[in-house]
Design a protein around this motif. Structure first.
Motif, PDB file in Angstrom:
ATOM      1  N   GLN A 147       0.821  -1.195   0.000  1.00  0.00           N
ATOM      2  CA  GLN A 147       0.000   0.000   0.000  1.00  0.00           C
ATOM      3  C   GLN A 147       0.860   1.252   0.000  1.00  0.00           C
ATOM      4  OE1 GLN A 147      -2.635  -0.311   3.334  1.00  0.00           O
ATOM      5  NE2 GLN A 147      -3.793  -2.010   2.465  1.00  0.00           N
ATOM      6  N   PHE A 148       0.477   2.196  -0.840  1.00  0.00           N
ATOM      7  CA  PHE A 148       1.154   3.486  -0.850  1.00  0.00           C
ATOM      8  C   PHE A 148       0.879   4.186   0.473  1.00  0.00           C
ATOM      9  CE2 PHE A 148       1.393   8.008  -1.917  1.00  0.00           C
ATOM     10  CZ  PHE A 148       2.653   8.043  -2.496  1.00  0.00           C
ATOM     11  N   ASP A 149       1.888   4.878   1.007  1.00  0.00           N
ATOM     12  CA  ASP A 149       1.747   5.525   2.313  1.00  0.00           C
ATOM     13  C   ASP A 149       1.114   6.906   2.125  1.00  0.00           C
ATOM     14  OD1 ASP A 149       1.938   6.538   4.858  1.00  0.00           O
ATOM     15  OD2 ASP A 149       3.982   5.802   5.203  1.00  0.00           O
ATOM     16  N   TRP A 150      -0.210   6.918   1.964  1.00  0.00           N
ATOM     17  CA  TRP A 150      -0.913   8.185   1.761  1.00  0.00           C
ATOM     18  C   TRP A 150      -0.819   9.135   2.956  1.00  0.00           C
ATOM     19  CZ3 TRP A 150      -1.913  10.209  -2.633  1.00  0.00           C
ATOM     20  CH2 TRP A 150      -2.194   9.413  -3.742  1.00  0.00           C
ATOM     21  N   PRO A 151      -0.922   8.654   4.208  1.00  0.00           N
ATOM     22  CA  PRO A 151      -0.777   9.597   5.327  1.00  0.00           C
ATOM     23  C   PRO A 151       0.552  10.341   5.297  1.00  0.00           C
ATOM     24  CG  PRO A 151      -1.781   7.561   6.090  1.00  0.00           C
ATOM     25  CD  PRO A 151      -1.350   7.304   4.673  1.00  0.00           C
ATOM     26  N   LEU A 152       1.639   9.637   5.009  1.00  0.00           N
ATOM     27  CA  LEU A 152       2.944  10.288   4.930  1.00  0.00           C
ATOM     28  C   LEU A 152       2.979  11.264   3.752  1.00  0.00           C
ATOM     29  CD1 LEU A 152       5.886  10.612   5.806  1.00  0.00           C
ATOM     30  CD2 LEU A 152       6.448   8.632   4.347  1.00  0.00           C
ATOM     31  N   PHE A 153       2.446  10.844   2.611  1.00  0.00           N
ATOM     32  CA  PHE A 153       2.434  11.701   1.429  1.00  0.00           C
ATOM     33  C   PHE A 153       1.678  13.001   1.701  1.00  0.00           C
ATOM     34  CE2 PHE A 153       0.267  13.216  -2.384  1.00  0.00           C
ATOM     35  CZ  PHE A 153       1.300  13.272  -3.302  1.00  0.00           C
ATOM     36  N   MET A 154       0.499  12.892   2.323  1.00  0.00           N
ATOM     37  CA  MET A 154      -0.307  14.090   2.575  1.00  0.00           C
ATOM     38  C   MET A 154       0.373  14.997   3.595  1.00  0.00           C
ATOM     39  SD  MET A 154      -2.879  13.766   0.505  1.00  0.00           S
ATOM     40  CE  MET A 154      -4.355  14.658   1.033  1.00  0.00           C
ATOM     41  N   ALA A 155       1.023  14.406   4.593  1.00  0.00           N
ATOM     42  CA  ALA A 155       1.747  15.225   5.579  1.00  0.00           C
ATOM     43  C   ALA A 155       2.903  15.966   4.920  1.00  0.00           C
ATOM     44  CB  ALA A 155       2.250  14.323   6.710  1.00  0.00           C
ATOM     45  N   GLN A 156       3.613  15.288   4.043  1.00  0.00           N
ATOM     46  CA  GLN A 156       4.728  15.932   3.336  1.00  0.00           C
ATOM     47  C   GLN A 156       4.222  17.043   2.427  1.00  0.00           C
ATOM     48  OE1 GLN A 156       6.456  12.440   1.509  1.00  0.00           O
ATOM     49  NE2 GLN A 156       7.951  12.177   3.155  1.00  0.00           N
ATOM     50  N   ARG A 157       3.103  16.820   1.759  1.00  0.00           N
ATOM     51  CA  ARG A 157       2.534  17.860   0.897  1.00  0.00           C
ATOM     52  C   ARG A 157       2.084  19.062   1.722  1.00  0.00           C
ATOM     53  NH1 ARG A 157       2.021  17.547  -4.696  1.00  0.00           N
ATOM     54  NH2 ARG A 157       3.301  15.769  -5.295  1.00  0.00           N
ATOM     55  N   GLY A 158       1.516  18.791   2.894  1.00  0.00           N
ATOM     56  CA  GLY A 158       1.094  19.890   3.748  1.00  0.00           C
ATOM     57  C   GLY A 158       2.265  20.732   4.209  1.00  0.00           C
ATOM     58  N   ALA A 159       3.373  20.077   4.528  1.00  0.00           N
ATOM     59  CA  ALA A 159       4.556  20.806   4.983  1.00  0.00           C
ATOM     60  C   ALA A 159       5.167  21.638   3.860  1.00  0.00           C
ATOM     61  CB  ALA A 159       5.576  19.812   5.530  1.00  0.00           C
ATOM     62  N   ALA A 160       5.035  21.160   2.630  1.00  0.00           N
ATOM     63  CA  ALA A 160       5.671  21.840   1.499  1.00  0.00           C
ATOM     64  C   ALA A 160       4.762  22.846   0.804  1.00  0.00           C
ATOM     65  CB  ALA A 160       6.143  20.799   0.478  1.00  0.00           C
ATOM     66  N   ALA A 161       3.445  22.773   1.037  1.00  0.00           N
ATOM     67  CA  ALA A 161       2.503  23.625   0.301  1.00  0.00           C
ATOM     68  C   ALA A 161       2.739  25.103   0.606  1.00  0.00           C
ATOM     69  CB  ALA A 161       1.077  23.225   0.660  1.00  0.00           C
ATOM     70  N   LYS A 162       2.672  25.915  -0.424  1.00  0.00           N
ATOM     71  CA  LYS A 162       2.829  27.371  -0.271  1.00  0.00           C
ATOM     72  C   LYS A 162       1.480  28.084  -0.318  1.00  0.00           C
ATOM     73  CE  LYS A 162       7.511  27.527  -2.207  1.00  0.00           C
ATOM     74  NZ  LYS A 162       7.671  26.052  -2.204  1.00  0.00           N
ATOM     75  N   ASP A 163       0.581  27.615  -1.149  1.00  0.00           N
ATOM     76  CA  ASP A 163      -0.739  28.238  -1.215  1.00  0.00           C
ATOM     77  C   ASP A 163      -1.519  27.893   0.057  1.00  0.00           C
ATOM     78  OD1 ASP A 163      -2.875  29.437  -3.330  1.00  0.00           O
ATOM     79  OD2 ASP A 163      -3.821  27.934  -2.017  1.00  0.00           O
ATOM     80  N   PRO A 164      -2.091  28.885   0.735  1.00  0.00           N
ATOM     81  CA  PRO A 164      -2.779  28.598   2.010  1.00  0.00           C
ATOM     82  C   PRO A 164      -3.974  27.672   1.858  1.00  0.00           C
ATOM     83  CG  PRO A 164      -3.137  30.870   1.300  1.00  0.00           C
ATOM     84  CD  PRO A 164      -2.081  30.317   0.418  1.00  0.00           C
ATOM     85  N   ARG A 165      -4.647  27.706   0.694  1.00  0.00           N
ATOM     86  CA  ARG A 165      -5.794  26.807   0.485  1.00  0.00           C
ATOM     87  C   ARG A 165      -5.335  25.356   0.411  1.00  0.00           C
ATOM     88  NH1 ARG A 165      -7.554  30.337  -4.606  1.00  0.00           N
ATOM     89  NH2 ARG A 165      -5.284  30.272  -4.701  1.00  0.00           N
ATOM     90  N   LEU A 166      -4.247  25.131  -0.303  1.00  0.00           N
ATOM     91  CA  LEU A 166      -3.726  23.766  -0.388  1.00  0.00           C
ATOM     92  C   LEU A 166      -3.187  23.305   0.968  1.00  0.00           C
ATOM     93  CD1 LEU A 166      -1.847  23.731  -3.821  1.00  0.00           C
ATOM     94  CD2 LEU A 166      -4.240  23.219  -3.312  1.00  0.00           C
ATOM     95  N   LYS A 167      -2.528  24.203   1.672  1.00  0.00           N
ATOM     96  CA  LYS A 167      -1.954  23.825   2.969  1.00  0.00           C
ATOM     97  C   LYS A 167      -3.058  23.426   3.955  1.00  0.00           C
ATOM     98  CE  LYS A 167       1.329  25.242   6.484  1.00  0.00           C
ATOM     99  NZ  LYS A 167       1.970  23.905   6.373  1.00  0.00           N
ATOM    100  N   ARG A 168      -4.161  24.206   3.985  1.00  0.00           N
ATOM    101  CA  ARG A 168      -5.271  23.857   4.875  1.00  0.00           C
ATOM    102  C   ARG A 168      -5.852  22.499   4.501  1.00  0.00           C
ATOM    103  NH1 ARG A 168      -6.618  29.313   4.434  1.00  0.00           N
ATOM    104  NH2 ARG A 168      -8.115  28.880   2.773  1.00  0.00           N
ATOM    105  N   PHE A 169      -5.972  22.248   3.202  1.00  0.00           N
ATOM    106  CA  PHE A 169      -6.531  20.970   2.750  1.00  0.00           C
ATOM    107  C   PHE A 169      -5.651  19.808   3.201  1.00  0.00           C
ATOM    108  CE2 PHE A 169      -6.479  17.632  -0.548  1.00  0.00           C
ATOM    109  CZ  PHE A 169      -7.787  17.181  -0.432  1.00  0.00           C
TER     110      PHE A 169
END
Length: 235
Positions: free
Chosen positions: A6-28
């Motif tokens: 299984q792909f590690d989606w929780p880790l992927f989403m956490a990494q995306r949240g840490a890297a996101a610059k747009d506030p809408r994407l970061k909140r998501f």
């Protein structure tokens, strides 16, 4: 699919949240708190469908987005949302004949950038359920990348992929194909018919989202269970 595959989606989403610059994407990304071991019965779901001007996300555009929140017991159709969005590429004659969205319908439609926050708010905290993720995933990622310079990716449950497991990838299905038999259709309307679900008008984002929600409920009732771990189905 085994847990090790299984792909590690929780880790992927956490990494995306840490890297996101747009506030809408970061909140998501930051609001995403789903785990692969949680039961389907405890999971908020939202059916998602888009209509486009074609099939190539590099040459065609999203013109309509439909979402319908639901769970395994109910479809919350009163909470459905539907957005028409102004395409960045011209409408194509063939696509107009399919979804019937014309230039006049889109004359005053907003750009996706203007409704993105509303769309993300509806998806936030839920698992999107789609029929053929290659369309929704590719077009949404391309559209957001063009407007924000960042991609938007998230796990989905793909009802077409669930049909493919049974009718394309199973040993009996592969044996029938080896014998030269025509493969079973896994298109949305054909898949619904196998579960005794009625036909709806296709190529309307909200109706296709509703059709997808009902199909997933039927798939779970017939082949899985409310206890099925989310991680067994998302992709």
């Amino acid at each position: 699919m085994s847990p090790a595959q299984q792909f590690d989606w929780p880790l992927f989403m956490a990494q995306r949240g840490a890297a996101a610059k747009d506030p809408r994407l970061k909140r998501f990304y930051d609001a995403w708190a789903l785990e692969p071991g949680q039961r389907l019965a405890d999971t908020r779901l939202v059916a998602l469908d888009i209509e486009t001007t074609g099939l190539d996300p590099n040459r065609h555009s999203i013109v309509s987005i439909g979402v319908v929140p639901f769970d395994l017991q109910r479809i919350h159709f009163s909470r459905r949302r539907h957005w028409l969005v102004r395409p960045r590429f011209p409408l194509q004659a063939l696509s107009v004949t399919l979804h019937h969205i014309t230039h006049s319908d889109l004359a005053d439609a907003p750009d996706l950038r203007e409704v993105l926050e509303e769309v993300l708010d509806v998806l936030s905290g839920s698992v999107p359920v789609v029929h053929y993720r290659n369309v929704e995933r590719a077009f949404i990622e391309s559209a957001v990348q063009f407007r924000l310079g960042e991609s938007l990716q998230f796990p989905v449950i793909d009802t077409m992929a669930l049909e493919a497991r049974l009718y394309r990838q199973s040993l009996p299905a592969r044996f029938k194909r080896w014998l030269g038999r025509r493969p079973v259709s896994i298109r949305l309307q054909d898949s619904r018919a196998r579960y005794g679900l009625p036909a709806y008008q296709p190529h309307h984002a909200v109706l296709d989202a509703l059709a997808t929600a009902e199909l997933f409920q039927a798939q779970v009732a017939a082949r899985f269970s409310p206890e099925t771990p989310l991680g067994d189905l998302w992709c």
